[in-house]
Motif scaffolding. Structure first.
Motif, PDB file in Angstrom:
ATOM      1  N   ARG A  64       0.765  -1.357   0.078  1.00 24.79           N
ATOM      2  CA  ARG A  64      -0.139   0.088   0.022  1.00 24.79           C
ATOM      3  C   ARG A  64       0.838   1.273  -0.080  1.00 24.79           C
ATOM      4  O   ARG A  64       0.699   2.332  -0.611  1.00 24.79           O
ATOM      5  N   THR A  65       1.900   1.292   0.664  1.00 23.71           N
ATOM      6  CA  THR A  65       2.880   2.335   0.636  1.00 23.71           C
ATOM      7  C   THR A  65       3.678   2.535  -0.469  1.00 23.71           C
ATOM      8  O   THR A  65       3.387   3.891  -0.871  1.00 23.71           O
ATOM      9  N   ILE A  66       3.885   1.641  -1.026  1.00 24.17           N
ATOM     10  CA  ILE A  66       4.708   1.797  -2.588  1.00 24.17           C
ATOM     11  C   ILE A  66       3.752   2.091  -3.359  1.00 24.17           C
ATOM     12  O   ILE A  66       3.868   2.976  -4.136  1.00 24.17           O
ATOM     13  N   GLY A  67       2.612   1.512  -3.424  1.00 28.41           N
ATOM     14  CA  GLY A  67       1.429   1.881  -4.333  1.00 28.41           C
ATOM     15  C   GLY A  67       1.080   3.118  -4.366  1.00 28.41           C
ATOM     16  O   GLY A  67       0.928   3.806  -5.537  1.00 28.41           O
ATOM     17  N   ARG A  68       0.708   3.909  -3.212  1.00 32.88           N
ATOM     18  CA  ARG A  68       0.570   5.209  -3.088  1.00 32.88           C
ATOM     19  C   ARG A  68       1.680   5.967  -3.589  1.00 32.88           C
ATOM     20  O   ARG A  68       1.350   7.181  -4.158  1.00 32.88           O
ATOM     21  N   ALA A  69       2.726   5.779  -3.430  1.00 27.51           N
ATOM     22  CA  ALA A  69       4.059   6.353  -3.995  1.00 27.51           C
ATOM     23  C   ALA A  69       4.021   6.532  -5.363  1.00 27.51           C
ATOM     24  O   ALA A  69       4.324   7.588  -6.044  1.00 27.51           O
ATOM     25  N   VAL A  70       3.612   5.314  -5.924  1.00 27.69           N
ATOM     26  CA  VAL A  70       3.703   5.390  -7.422  1.00 27.69           C
ATOM     27  C   VAL A  70       2.578   6.224  -8.016  1.00 27.69           C
ATOM     28  O   VAL A  70       2.763   6.894  -8.928  1.00 27.69           O
ATOM     29  N   ASP A  71       1.495   6.144  -7.643  1.00 29.87           N
ATOM     30  CA  ASP A  71       0.225   7.106  -7.913  1.00 29.87           C
ATOM     31  C   ASP A  71       0.739   8.653  -7.906  1.00 29.87           C
ATOM     32  O   ASP A  71       0.282   9.069  -8.546  1.00 29.87           O
ATOM     33  N   ARG A  72       1.281   8.673  -6.741  1.00 33.85           N
ATOM     34  CA  ARG A  72       1.663  10.247  -6.469  1.00 33.85           C
ATOM     35  C   ARG A  72       2.735  10.666  -7.322  1.00 33.85           C
ATOM     36  O   ARG A  72       2.715  11.801  -8.047  1.00 33.85           O
ATOM     37  N   ALA A  73       3.515   9.824  -7.849  1.00 32.90           N
ATOM     38  CA  ALA A  73       4.799   9.923  -8.825  1.00 32.90           C
ATOM     39  C   ALA A  73       3.993  10.496  -9.918  1.00 32.90           C
ATOM     40  O   ALA A  73       4.480  11.412 -10.865  1.00 32.90           O
ATOM     41  N   VAL A  74       3.225   9.655 -10.428  1.00 36.79           N
ATOM     42  CA  VAL A  74       2.638   9.724 -11.893  1.00 36.79           C
ATOM     43  C   VAL A  74       1.736  10.966 -11.819  1.00 36.79           C
ATOM     44  O   VAL A  74       1.763  11.674 -12.967  1.00 36.79           O
ATOM     45  N   ALA A  75       0.971  11.279 -10.848  1.00 38.12           N
ATOM     46  CA  ALA A  75       0.346  12.662 -10.710  1.00 38.12           C
ATOM     47  C   ALA A  75       1.300  13.812 -10.682  1.00 38.12           C
ATOM     48  O   ALA A  75       1.168  14.706 -11.435  1.00 38.12           O
ATOM     49  N   ASP A  76       2.422  13.688 -10.110  1.00 39.49           N
ATOM     50  CA  ASP A  76       3.417  14.653 -10.207  1.00 39.49           C
ATOM     51  C   ASP A  76       3.711  14.752 -11.829  1.00 39.49           C
ATOM     52  O   ASP A  76       4.303  16.075 -12.270  1.00 39.49           O
ATOM     53  N   LEU A  77       4.188  13.728 -12.423  1.00 41.80           N
ATOM     54  CA  LEU A  77       4.697  13.820 -13.782  1.00 41.80           C
ATOM     55  C   LEU A  77       3.859  14.542 -14.916  1.00 41.80           C
ATOM     56  O   LEU A  77       4.017  15.380 -15.610  1.00 41.80           O
ATOM     57  N   ARG A  78       2.565  14.159 -14.403  1.00 37.86           N
ATOM     58  CA  ARG A  78       1.549  14.882 -15.223  1.00 37.86           C
ATOM     59  C   ARG A  78       0.997  16.384 -14.941  1.00 37.86           C
ATOM     60  O   ARG A  78       0.535  16.933 -15.810  1.00 37.86           O
ATOM     61  N   ALA A  79       1.532  16.556 -13.766  1.00 37.05           N
ATOM     62  CA  ALA A  79       1.413  18.112 -13.363  1.00 37.05           C
ATOM     63  C   ALA A  79       2.637  18.903 -13.801  1.00 37.05           C
ATOM     64  O   ALA A  79       2.647  19.949 -13.267  1.00 37.05           O
ATOM     65  N   HIS A  80       3.513  18.197 -14.496  1.00 39.73           N
ATOM     66  CA  HIS A  80       5.020  18.777 -14.697  1.00 39.73           C
ATOM     67  C   HIS A  80       5.816  19.257 -13.379  1.00 39.73           C
ATOM     68  O   HIS A  80       6.338  20.303 -13.400  1.00 39.73           O
ATOM     69  N   ARG A  81       5.651  18.384 -12.378  1.00 37.30           N
ATOM     70  CA  ARG A  81       6.492  18.524 -11.237  1.00 37.30           C
ATOM     71  C   ARG A  81       7.452  17.326 -11.091  1.00 37.30           C
ATOM     72  O   ARG A  81       7.253  16.378 -11.624  1.00 37.30           O
ATOM     73  N   PRO A  82       8.702  17.642 -10.621  1.00 33.46           N
ATOM     74  CA  PRO A  82       9.420  16.706 -10.286  1.00 33.46           C
ATOM     75  C   PRO A  82       8.757  15.538  -9.399  1.00 33.46           C
ATOM     76  O   PRO A  82       8.209  15.687  -8.254  1.00 33.46           O
ATOM     77  N   PRO A  83       8.828  14.395  -9.783  1.00 33.42           N
ATOM     78  CA  PRO A  83       8.141  13.118  -8.956  1.00 33.42           C
ATOM     79  C   PRO A  83       8.604  13.195  -7.313  1.00 33.42           C
ATOM     80  O   PRO A  83       9.950  13.045  -7.220  1.00 33.42           O
ATOM     81  N   ASP A  84       7.660  13.111  -6.740  1.00 28.20           N
ATOM     82  CA  ASP A  84       8.244  12.646  -5.318  1.00 28.20           C
ATOM     83  C   ASP A  84       8.286  11.139  -5.000  1.00 28.20           C
ATOM     84  O   ASP A  84       7.401  10.601  -5.239  1.00 28.20           O
ATOM     85  N   THR A  85       9.433  10.863  -4.846  1.00 25.17           N
ATOM     86  CA  THR A  85       9.722   9.436  -4.811  1.00 25.17           C
ATOM     87  C   THR A  85       9.922   8.815  -3.216  1.00 25.17           C
ATOM     88  O   THR A  85      10.269   7.743  -3.086  1.00 25.17           O
ATOM     89  N   THR A  86       9.322   9.657  -2.411  1.00 24.34           N
ATOM     90  CA  THR A  86       9.451   9.410  -0.831  1.00 24.34           C
ATOM     91  C   THR A  86       8.791   7.982  -0.489  1.00 24.34           C
ATOM     92  O   THR A  86       7.822   7.652  -1.201  1.00 24.34           O
TER      93      THR A  86
END
Length: 333
Positions: free
Chosen positions: A200-222
């Motif tokens: 669950r933790t890693i899955g949420r991180a993946v979804d967050r990073a995808v949202a960052d890329l689509r928002a033209h932000r550096p992906p948060d890989t925490t």
């Protein structure tokens, strides 16, 4: 494109089969490829197919370094040649003899439309070959190459005689990547390699990073393991331009723009873990709504992503060859 019976191909006399090195220049870069000419009667013009590779550093043969496997495009060229069709395949940017060319000094500037322009130039060159019937030139793309085949078929000045989408990128690029990563996490839990909380933790991180890329932000890989963090950092770093421009395209929306009555083939394999059949449904529906001709979607039972039966990975699966033959029987426009 009409396939010749194998016996008819063998009975042809005149010009033996040959591979010809071919080059063309796009955007200041020389692209290198192979033109496969099957055995044929001298002076006869034949149907032809442009073969387009999948994602990553996949060269003209369908291989990625360091191992020269799985030869997906080379095997397709051989199969098409046995049926009397010319084929062309080339080293796309970043692979083989082509390399990065004019982009070598600034690889971060390359975008997905550059690859489409490269494929479009190859399509036009193939149509101009003296052995080719320019009214019978088709496009076949494997995996990510299927999206490129769609793009060229939609915009080509000389209408394509058909488009084949083999185990295609059927959803937006980052949606496919996220689904593959979530599937890998689930498999790790099933194998006892990871807890559900870690999933669950890693899955949420993946979804967050995808949202960052689509928002033209550096992906948060925490919260990501180092290898996964490195992947997203590369996607948001030197590959950002490419990722943003290919992810902007929905393959189903592109397919809706195909000229009506274009012969179309879409395959999916039941042993394909990268592009499961259920992910191709919207694309298959879009081909129907675009009023393309058959054969449409064909499910390849026990066929993997590289178009082989995992029990016999050295050759294309019989189901793959049968789908190609069915595609060929839907004649020229």
């Amino acid at each position: 494109m009409g396939a010749l019976p194998a016996a008819a191909v063998r009975s042809e006399v005149g010009v033996p089969a040959t591979d010809r090195e071919i080059t063309f220049t796009v955007d200041g870069t020389v692209t290198y490829g192979t033109l496969h000419i099957p055995v044929h009667r001298r002076g006869r013009q034949m149907p032809a197919v442009l073969l387009l590779p999948g994602s990553g550093p996949t060269d003209r043969n369908g291989d990625q370094p360091p191992a020269p496997t799985p030869h997906t495009l080379a095997k397709l060229a051989e199969a098409l040649g046995r049926d009397g069709a010319v084929s062309m395949r080339f080293d796309k940017y970043g692979t083989g003899r082509t390399g990065l060319g004019a982009y070598a000094g600034n690889p971060e500037t390359i975008d997905y439309p550059a690859f489409v322009r490269q494929a479009d130039a190859a399509y036009r060159l193939l149509a101009d070959q003296p052995e080719v019937d320019r009214r019978a030139v088709r496009l076949i793309g494997h995996s990510e190459g299927a999206l490129t085949a769609l793009q060229v078929a939609v915009t080509a000045e000389s209408r394509a005689a058909g488009v084949g989408l083999l185990q295609p990128l059927a959803q937006r690029f980052l949606d496919v990547l996220a689904r593959q990563l979530h599937d890998q996490l689930a498999a790790a839990v099933a194998a006892g390699q990871m807890s559900r909380q870690e999933q669950r933790t890693i899955g949420r991180a993946v979804d967050r990073a995808v949202a960052d890329l689509r928002a033209h932000r550096p992906p948060d890989t925490t919260g990501m393991p180092p290898a996964l963090a490195a992947l997203f950092q590369a996607l948001g770093g030197p590959n950002r331009r490419y990722v943003e421009t290919i992810d902007a395209l929905d393959p189903a929306s592109v397919a809706l723009r195909l000229p009506p009555r274009t012969p179309a083939l879409l395959t999916c394999g039941t042993a394909d873990q990268q592009i499961p059949c259920h992910t191709t449904t919207r694309l298959a529906t879009a081909l129907e709504r675009a009023h393309t001709r058959g054969p449409g979607r064909i499910v390849l039972f026990d066929v993997a992503h590289d178009l082989t039966d995992p029990a016999n990975p050295e050759v294309l699966a019989p189901a793959t060859l049968d789908a190609l033959h069915r595609f060929a029987r839907h004649g020229t426009r």
